[in-house]
Design a protein around this motif. Structure first.
Motif, PDB file in Angstrom:
ATOM      1  N   ALA A 185       3.150  12.889  -8.351  1.00 61.43           N
ATOM      2  CA  ALA A 185       2.314  13.998  -8.069  1.00 61.43           C
ATOM      3  C   ALA A 185       3.099  15.349  -7.559  1.00 61.43           C
ATOM      4  O   ALA A 185       3.081  16.465  -7.891  1.00 61.43           O
ATOM      5  CB  ALA A 185       1.130  13.956  -7.001  1.00 61.43           C
ATOM      6  N   GLY A 199      -3.152   1.269  -2.749  1.00 63.24           N
ATOM      7  CA  GLY A 199      -2.170   2.260  -2.351  1.00 63.24           C
ATOM      8  C   GLY A 199      -2.092   3.384  -3.765  1.00 63.24           C
ATOM      9  O   GLY A 199      -1.904   4.386  -3.364  1.00 63.24           O
ATOM     10  N   VAL A 200      -2.200   2.616  -4.830  1.00 65.77           N
ATOM     11  CA  VAL A 200      -2.220   3.590  -6.040  1.00 65.77           C
ATOM     12  C   VAL A 200      -3.359   4.754  -6.022  1.00 65.77           C
ATOM     13  O   VAL A 200      -3.189   5.854  -6.273  1.00 65.77           O
ATOM     14  CB  VAL A 200      -2.182   2.722  -7.371  1.00 65.77           C
ATOM     15  N   LEU A 201      -4.404   3.979  -5.520  1.00 67.84           N
ATOM     16  CA  LEU A 201      -5.534   4.825  -5.525  1.00 67.84           C
ATOM     17  C   LEU A 201      -5.570   5.882  -4.290  1.00 67.84           C
ATOM     18  O   LEU A 201      -5.810   7.185  -4.508  1.00 67.84           O
ATOM     19  CB  LEU A 201      -7.097   4.104  -5.122  1.00 67.84           C
ATOM     20  N   ILE A 202      -4.791   5.650  -3.429  1.00 67.15           N
ATOM     21  CA  ILE A 202      -4.421   6.570  -2.389  1.00 67.15           C
ATOM     22  C   ILE A 202      -3.593   7.690  -2.819  1.00 67.15           C
ATOM     23  O   ILE A 202      -3.845   9.028  -2.584  1.00 67.15           O
ATOM     24  CB  ILE A 202      -3.972   5.986  -0.957  1.00 67.15           C
ATOM     25  N   GLY A 203      -2.686   7.186  -3.710  1.00 70.20           N
ATOM     26  CA  GLY A 203      -1.674   8.357  -4.176  1.00 70.20           C
ATOM     27  C   GLY A 203      -2.454   9.119  -5.024  1.00 70.20           C
ATOM     28  O   GLY A 203      -2.112  10.329  -5.326  1.00 70.20           O
ATOM     29  N   VAL A 204      -3.439   8.716  -6.025  1.00 72.64           N
ATOM     30  CA  VAL A 204      -4.044   9.228  -6.849  1.00 72.64           C
ATOM     31  C   VAL A 204      -4.947  10.584  -5.753  1.00 72.64           C
ATOM     32  O   VAL A 204      -5.092  11.609  -6.458  1.00 72.64           O
ATOM     33  CB  VAL A 204      -5.188   8.519  -7.627  1.00 72.64           C
ATOM     34  N   ALA A 205      -5.589  10.037  -4.894  1.00 73.50           N
ATOM     35  CA  ALA A 205      -6.192  11.019  -4.182  1.00 73.50           C
ATOM     36  C   ALA A 205      -5.330  12.116  -3.587  1.00 73.50           C
ATOM     37  O   ALA A 205      -5.904  13.210  -3.495  1.00 73.50           O
ATOM     38  CB  ALA A 205      -6.995  10.405  -2.836  1.00 73.50           C
ATOM     39  N   ALA A 206      -4.167  11.598  -3.215  1.00 72.57           N
ATOM     40  CA  ALA A 206      -3.199  12.579  -2.649  1.00 72.57           C
ATOM     41  C   ALA A 206      -2.516  13.670  -3.950  1.00 72.57           C
ATOM     42  O   ALA A 206      -2.763  14.861  -3.581  1.00 72.57           O
ATOM     43  CB  ALA A 206      -1.901  11.889  -2.027  1.00 72.57           C
ATOM     44  N   ALA A 207      -2.669  12.931  -4.986  1.00 77.28           N
ATOM     45  CA  ALA A 207      -2.191  13.843  -6.176  1.00 77.28           C
ATOM     46  C   ALA A 207      -3.370  14.868  -6.533  1.00 77.28           C
ATOM     47  O   ALA A 207      -3.137  16.110  -6.710  1.00 77.28           O
ATOM     48  CB  ALA A 207      -1.869  12.981  -7.305  1.00 77.28           C
ATOM     49  N   ILE A 267       2.519   8.658   3.446  1.00 76.29           N
ATOM     50  CA  ILE A 267       2.551   8.722   2.090  1.00 76.29           C
ATOM     51  C   ILE A 267       2.853   9.954   1.474  1.00 76.29           C
ATOM     52  O   ILE A 267       3.943   9.995   0.416  1.00 76.29           O
ATOM     53  CB  ILE A 267       0.907   8.570   1.649  1.00 76.29           C
ATOM     54  N   VAL A 303       0.914  -1.217  -0.060  1.00 67.56           N
ATOM     55  CA  VAL A 303       0.167   0.098   0.007  1.00 67.56           C
ATOM     56  C   VAL A 303       0.873   1.204   0.070  1.00 67.56           C
ATOM     57  O   VAL A 303       0.604   2.201  -0.712  1.00 67.56           O
ATOM     58  CB  VAL A 303      -0.892   0.105   1.333  1.00 67.56           C
TER      59      VAL A 303
END
Lengths: 151, 143
Positions: free
Chosen positions: A56, B17-25, B110, A45
């Motif tokens: 980002a 984890g990638v989804l969490i990263g997308v949300a942070a982005a 993150i 994760v």
């Protein structure tokens, strides 16, 4: 518009937590239990999140304004102090006791879990205690400062 | 160390984890903010004009996520082993600790590690070490 994007970000964040298994405290504790039957899933994760996040923030760092024209408010502090470490250790102990950190706590609340709700209330009480202690110590520092001047 | 292969979920955990990263982005690039849950919630307890809306919207999104997830697929298992007393103690420690430490698994773990922030690296090592140690004490020394 900025509210819509914040809502969307929260939703995607929450979906990610659920899909990842972070919203299941038993799985989080299985990750933290190195000496038991160890479930390494949550390392992935962090890996996935940091891979996306690195892209980002590499873009975000170069901007002074967000895509919506808002100021970029990224942290600038570089101080490594007792507050940072003591606070983080305290957090880690709480995390290890129940397997719940702040994001999953809110997801648990939304899932209708009673214990999730109890955790969120206790967490808000802890944050509230911090606010009160902070205000008191700022007031005490100001008091000392003005006394120093008049003396 | 014994790896629990039966419960190991590499694909869904990586995808989550990638989804969490997308949300942070999304929050960083559109709102100019760090997706740190403890900081976002903590800011709601320190109300400042014009600063509450986005925080509330983000928190509402998080709370609604399980409801949306349920529309798309059955919710995965949620199991909380701790009793209510331990939950209250844990919640208090998490609340106080994340505010003094200025972040949690999301803001430091993150976003901060993505930014290669020295503070976040130290914070993440600290709370991970404390988490591992606490579970060791609870499961292998006290149990």
């Amino acid at each position: 518009m900025n509210l819509l994007f914040a809502l969307l970000s929260g939703l995607i964040f929450g979906l990610g937590l659920i899909l990842a298994g972070m919203a299941n405290p038993a799985k989080v504790l299985a990750f933290l239990d190195l000496a038991g039957l160890w479930d390494p899933s949550l390392a992935l994760v962090m890996g996935g999140g940091i891979a996306m996040g690195s892209l980002a923030f590499a873009l975000a760092r170069r901007r002074t304004q967000s895509l919506l024209g808002l100021p970029m408010q990224l942290p600038t502090s570089r101080q490594l102090d007792r507050r940072l470490i003591g606070g983080s250790v305290t957090f880690g102990i709480g995390w290890g006791l129940a397997g719940i950190c702040p994001g999953p706590a809110l997801v648990l609340l939304g899932s209708g879990s009673d214990k999730g709700m109890i955790f969120v209330v206790a967490m808000l009480a802890g944050m509230g205690a911090f606010e009160i202690l902070e205000r008191r110590s700022v007031a005490a520092a100001n008091d000392k400062h003005t006394h120093g001047k008049t003396a | 160390m014994t790896i629990d292969w039966n419960h190991f979920t590499p694909l869904s955990s990586l995808a989550g984890g990638v989804l969490i990263g997308v949300a942070a982005a999304l929050l960083a690039l559109c709102n100019g903010r760090i997706a740190g849950i403890s900081g976002i919630v903590g800011g709601l307890l320190r109300p400042q004009r014009g600063d509450l809306g986005w925080r509330a919207a983000f928190v509402i999104g998080l709370i609604l996520a399980p409801l949306l997830y349920r529309v798309l697929a059955p919710l995965p298992e949620i199991r909380i082993e701790a009793g209510s007393g331990l939950i209250i103690l844990a919640g208090l420690l998490v609340g106080v600790g994340t505010r003094y430490g200025a972040g949690c698994t999301s803001g430091h773990g993150i976003c901060g590690l993505s930014r290669r922030s020295p503070r976040s690296i130290v914070a993440t090592l600290s709370f991970m070490a404390a988490g591992f140690a606490t579970v060791f004490v609870m499961r292998h020394l006290l149990a």
